[in-house]
Design an enzyme around this catalytic site. Sequence first.
Site, PDB file in Angstrom:
ATOM      1  N   HIS A 365       0.797  -1.227   0.000  1.00 32.39           N
ATOM      2  CA  HIS A 365       0.000   0.000   0.000  1.00 32.39           C
ATOM      3  C   HIS A 365       0.827   1.273   0.000  1.00 32.39           C
ATOM      4  O   HIS A 365       0.289   2.342   0.287  1.00 32.39           O
ATOM      5  CB  HIS A 365      -0.891   0.048   1.243  1.00 32.39           C
ATOM      6  CG  HIS A 365      -2.046  -0.897   1.190  1.00 32.39           C
ATOM      7  ND1 HIS A 365      -3.276  -0.523   0.710  1.00 32.39           N
ATOM      8  CD2 HIS A 365      -2.162  -2.187   1.550  1.00 32.39           C
ATOM      9  CE1 HIS A 365      -4.099  -1.553   0.796  1.00 32.39           C
ATOM     10  NE2 HIS A 365      -3.447  -2.578   1.298  1.00 32.39           N
ATOM     11  N   LYS A 556      -9.569  13.491   4.862  1.00 31.44           N
ATOM     12  CA  LYS A 556      -8.661  12.354   4.794  1.00 31.44           C
ATOM     13  C   LYS A 556      -7.721  12.486   5.981  1.00 31.44           C
ATOM     14  O   LYS A 556      -7.749  13.495   6.683  1.00 31.44           O
ATOM     15  CB  LYS A 556      -7.871  12.349   3.480  1.00 31.44           C
ATOM     16  CG  LYS A 556      -7.256  13.729   3.142  1.00 31.44           C
ATOM     17  CD  LYS A 556      -6.513  13.740   1.816  1.00 31.44           C
ATOM     18  CE  LYS A 556      -7.419  13.720   0.616  1.00 31.44           C
ATOM     19  NZ  LYS A 556      -7.387  12.513  -0.164  1.00 31.44           N
ATOM     20  N   ARG A 557      -6.877  11.490   6.245  1.00 36.52           N
ATOM     21  CA  ARG A 557      -5.908  11.636   7.326  1.00 36.52           C
ATOM     22  C   ARG A 557      -5.012  12.844   7.082  1.00 36.52           C
ATOM     23  O   ARG A 557      -4.758  13.218   5.928  1.00 36.52           O
ATOM     24  CB  ARG A 557      -5.054  10.369   7.434  1.00 36.52           C
ATOM     25  CG  ARG A 557      -5.788   9.215   8.083  1.00 36.52           C
ATOM     26  CD  ARG A 557      -6.228   9.532   9.490  1.00 36.52           C
ATOM     27  NE  ARG A 557      -5.086   9.656  10.370  1.00 36.52           N
ATOM     28  CZ  ARG A 557      -4.809   8.848  11.380  1.00 36.52           C
ATOM     29  NH1 ARG A 557      -5.640   7.857  11.671  1.00 36.52           N
ATOM     30  NH2 ARG A 557      -3.745   9.020  12.120  1.00 36.52           N
ATOM     31  N   LYS A 562      -0.110  14.589   1.788  1.00 37.08           N
ATOM     32  CA  LYS A 562      -1.439  14.840   1.233  1.00 37.08           C
ATOM     33  C   LYS A 562      -1.670  16.336   0.987  1.00 37.08           C
ATOM     34  O   LYS A 562      -2.564  16.731   0.273  1.00 37.08           O
ATOM     35  CB  LYS A 562      -2.512  14.271   2.165  1.00 37.08           C
ATOM     36  CG  LYS A 562      -2.535  12.729   2.217  1.00 37.08           C
ATOM     37  CD  LYS A 562      -3.590  12.228   3.191  1.00 37.08           C
ATOM     38  CE  LYS A 562      -3.637  10.721   3.335  1.00 37.08           C
ATOM     39  NZ  LYS A 562      -4.476  10.054   2.312  1.00 37.08           N
ATOM     40  N   THR A 664      -8.969   6.330  -1.883  1.00 42.71           N
ATOM     41  CA  THR A 664     -10.306   5.819  -2.161  1.00 42.71           C
ATOM     42  C   THR A 664     -11.325   6.918  -1.908  1.00 42.71           C
ATOM     43  O   THR A 664     -12.432   6.864  -2.436  1.00 42.71           O
ATOM     44  CB  THR A 664     -10.640   4.602  -1.265  1.00 42.71           C
ATOM     45  OG1 THR A 664     -10.310   4.932   0.091  1.00 42.71           O
ATOM     46  CG2 THR A 664      -9.871   3.383  -1.702  1.00 42.71           C
ATOM     47  N   LYS A 668     -15.005   7.961  -3.789  1.00 38.94           N
ATOM     48  CA  LYS A 668     -16.292   8.180  -3.119  1.00 38.94           C
ATOM     49  C   LYS A 668     -16.874   9.546  -3.486  1.00 38.94           C
ATOM     50  O   LYS A 668     -18.071   9.686  -3.710  1.00 38.94           O
ATOM     51  CB  LYS A 668     -16.124   8.067  -1.604  1.00 38.94           C
ATOM     52  CG  LYS A 668     -15.662   6.693  -1.143  1.00 38.94           C
ATOM     53  CD  LYS A 668     -15.435   6.667   0.370  1.00 38.94           C
ATOM     54  CE  LYS A 668     -14.083   6.105   0.733  1.00 38.94           C
ATOM     55  NZ  LYS A 668     -13.751   6.296   2.163  1.00 38.94           N
TER      56      LYS A 668
END
Length: 821
Positions: A365, A556-557, A562, A664, A668
Amino acid sequence: MSKTTPESASIDSDVDAFRQRMIDNLWHTHGQAIQTADRHDAYMTLCYTVRDHLIDRWRKTVEAQYSSNPKFVCYLSAEYLLGKQLPQNLLYTGTTEVARQALTPYGLDLDDLMQFDVEPGLGNGGLGRLAACFLDSLATLDMPAIGYGIRYEFGIFRQTFRDGWQVEQPDEWLLHGNPWEFPQPADMVEVGFGGHVQPYTDNEGHERRRWICKEKVLGEPCTTLVPGYGTQTVNILRLWRARATEEFDFRLFDEGDYARAMEQKIYSENISKVLYPNDGTPEGRQLRLRQQYFFVSCSLRDIIRLYRLKNASWDQFSDKAAIQLNDTHPVVAIPELMRLLLDEHLLEWDQAWEITRKTFAYTCHTLLPEALETWPLELFGSLLPRHLEIIYEINHRFLSQVRQRFPGDEGRVRRMSIIGEGPPRQIRMANLASVGSHAINGVAELQSRLLRERTLRDFADLWPDKFQNKTNGVTPRRFLRMANPQLSELIDATIGEGWLRDLEQLKGIEPMADSADFRAQWRVIKQANKHRLSEVLQTTTGFSADPDSIFDVMVKRLHEYKRQLLKALHIITLFHRIKSNLGADVPPQTFIFGAKAAPGYWMAKLIIKLINSLAETINRDPDVRDQLRVLFVPNFNVSLAERIYPAADLSEQISMAGKEASGTGNMKFALNGAVTVGTLDGANIEIRERVGEDNFFLFGLTADEVLDLKERGYRPRNYVESDPELSQVIHLIADGRFSGGDRELFQPIVDSLLDHDEYLVLADYRAYVDCCERACQAYLDPDRWTRMSILNTARCGFFSSDRVIGQYCEDIWNLKPVIPK
Ligand SMILES: *Cc1c(COP(=O)(O)O)cnc(C)c1O
C-alpha cells in the site's frame, strides 16, 4: 385503507413477525417488556432481531460451503474501518421499513434509535476502510471468505479541538455492549511468546526443532456477520481478543499482593487493548509486534482447523485456502505457517515452503521506502526466536537463488536480503512478503508501476510475473446507496436498481446529462445534501455553511504528503485578495476539512492548529465571511464521511505526485458527483481517464517531474522570490496574522516550507491557485457544472470494490462463488 392488496398484507405480516421477534428478544436477553424498556434496550433488541435475520442466512451459507468444500480466501488485516452496522444490516436484510413500522406503536423512532449504533473505529483510514469494502464485496459476490483481525478494545481515538489544537479522547466503543458480535470461546486458541528453541530427534530419526515459549496468551474470536447485498450469503469477520491464561497469580494473591497478582493478566490482555496510530514513533514497538503475531497466529490456527474439517492430507492446502496479506502488518504469517507445518505438523522444508508460497499473496500500500516496515532483529528474536531461525533459513535459500541468477552482484544481494545490515540489523517485512508470496500487487496503476520500477525493483527483476495491479474500489452500497439515498432513488428511477450489484450500469445515466429536467433534479438533490451537511457542521463546528456557496472539501488523514497545507495557502491567498480589495470576483466558497493527525505527528498537529486558526480569523471577519468560510469537522470517521461526500461540489485530491498509493476518498467523491481538483497521483489518474479531462481539474507536477526537480536540486525560496502573491501569503503566516500576532507559533511551518518543502507545496502553489480559479469559474455556470457532476457519477462504475474483488478472485486467488440455496 390499502390493507386489501396482497403486497401490503405481506408487509403487515412481516411487521407483525418482526415485532414479535423483537419482543421475544427483549424478554430473553434483557428480561424486559417493551412497554417499560428504555431507548437503549429497544436499540439492542432491534439489533438482535436484525441479527437473527443475518444468522438465518449465515446458516444457509455455512451449509452450502460445508457441503461443497470450496476454496476460501482469508483476508488478514490489522485494521477494519467498518462504519455503522445497523443501517447497513437493515438495508441488506430488507427490513428498514418493517423495523420502522414495528417500532411505531411503542413510540419508538428508528432514526432516533440509529444514534445508539456505534461505529467500530478499528482502523486509521483508507487501508482499514478498503478491508471493510472488500468484505462487503466478497459477500455480495458469494465468495467463501473470512476476514481476520484484532478486536481492539479502543479503536482510533476520538478527536476534539481545544483552542484549535487536536485533543485525543479514548474511543470507548464497547462501553454499552456491541450487539453485532458474538464471542466464540469454543474456538479459543493459544499463542506463545519468548523463550527458546530446543533441538530434538523424532521417532523416525529426523533432526527437529521445537519452540519452548516463555509466555502464553489465549486468543478468543469474536465473530461479526458480513452480509452480501442482494444475495443470501453471509460471511464472517473474526476479530481476536487477547485473554490471560490465568486470571491471577494465586501465590501472590494469597500473599495479599493484589496488584502484582493481576500484573500478568493485564500485560497479556494489553495485546488487544488499543489500535496503533500510524505514526512511526518507536515507543510501544514491541507491543505492536506482539499484536501482529498474536492475530496472525490465532488466524492461521483457525484456518488450519477449518481445512482439517474436510481435508485429510496437506497436498491440497493451497487449493483450499488463499491468504491475502493487507500490507506488511500480517507478514509474520509467512514464518508462522512454516513453523506450524514444520514443527507441529512435521512436514519437510520443501513441502512446507511450497505450500506457504502458493498460499500467500501480498498487497503493498505504499511507495515510501521509509514506510516499509522493519523490525530490529534483537527485538524480533527475543519475542519470536523460532521464527527468526526460520527467516534465516528462508533468507539463506533465497539469497543463493539470487546469487545464481545474478552472479557477482553482491549489491543486489544486500538490497534484496530479508535481513538489513544495520546497525541495528533489521528484518525487512516487505522483502519477506515478496519472497514468501506468489503474487504481489499495488493498488493503482501508477503505484504498481512505481513499485516495479523503484520500491521493489530488484524483486520485479527476479520475478516479473509475480507483480500485478489491482486498482482499489469502494462499495457502492455504503457510499452511494446508504450515503446518498435521494441520488440513489433518482438513479433507480432512471436505470433501475441493477447498478447496486453492477456499478458499470451507471453508464446508463450518461445521456441524461443532456436533459435539462434531469440536471435540475440532480441539482436539487445536491442542494438538499448540502443542507443536511450544513446542519451537521453547525452542531460540530458552531458555524453554519451557506448551501449556495461552493462546498470545497478535503477530508482524509492529516499527512504532509497529502498537502492540506497547500489548501491552506490557497485559502490565505483568497483571504489576502479580498482584504486588499482584489477579491471582487471571488465567489462564495465553504472550505470543509476533516482529518485526524497521528498523536505523535507533531507537524500534522500544527497544521490542524493553523487551519483552525484560519477558520477563527476568516469566519469572524465581516470583510471576508460572506465570501469565505472555513470549517474543520472534528473526528472525521465513516459516519461523517457518509454525510460529507454526497454534499461536496469539489473534491480535493492534491497529494504530491508519486506519494498517494491510490486513495479511495477520491472515488467516493466522484461517485457522488463531486468534481476533482487533483494531481496526477494514485487513482486520480484513472478517475480522470474515465470521467474525461474536461470533467476533472488537473494541476501540478507529475511523479517523474517531481523526481527530476528533486534530482536537479529543489530550492523552495526561488518560488517565493518570483511570486509576490505567494510571498505575501507566507508573510501573513510568519507575521502572526492568524495567531493573534504570535510570530513563533507557526514559524516551524514557515521554516519547513522555505528550507526543505519535502512535498513541493511551493512548487505546485501557482498551478494550484490557478486551477482552483478555473474550477470556480466552471461552477458559476450551473448547466456546465451539473453536466460535469453527472458525468463523474456516470463514468465511475469502474471504481466499485466488486470489480476489484472480481479481479483478485480471477488473477490471484482462483476463487469461485458458492451460492446458498
Ligand atoms: C475513504 C476514507 C478514507 C480514505 O480517504 P483518502 O482520501 O483516500 O485518504 C479515510 N477515512 C475514512 C473515514 C474514509 O471513509
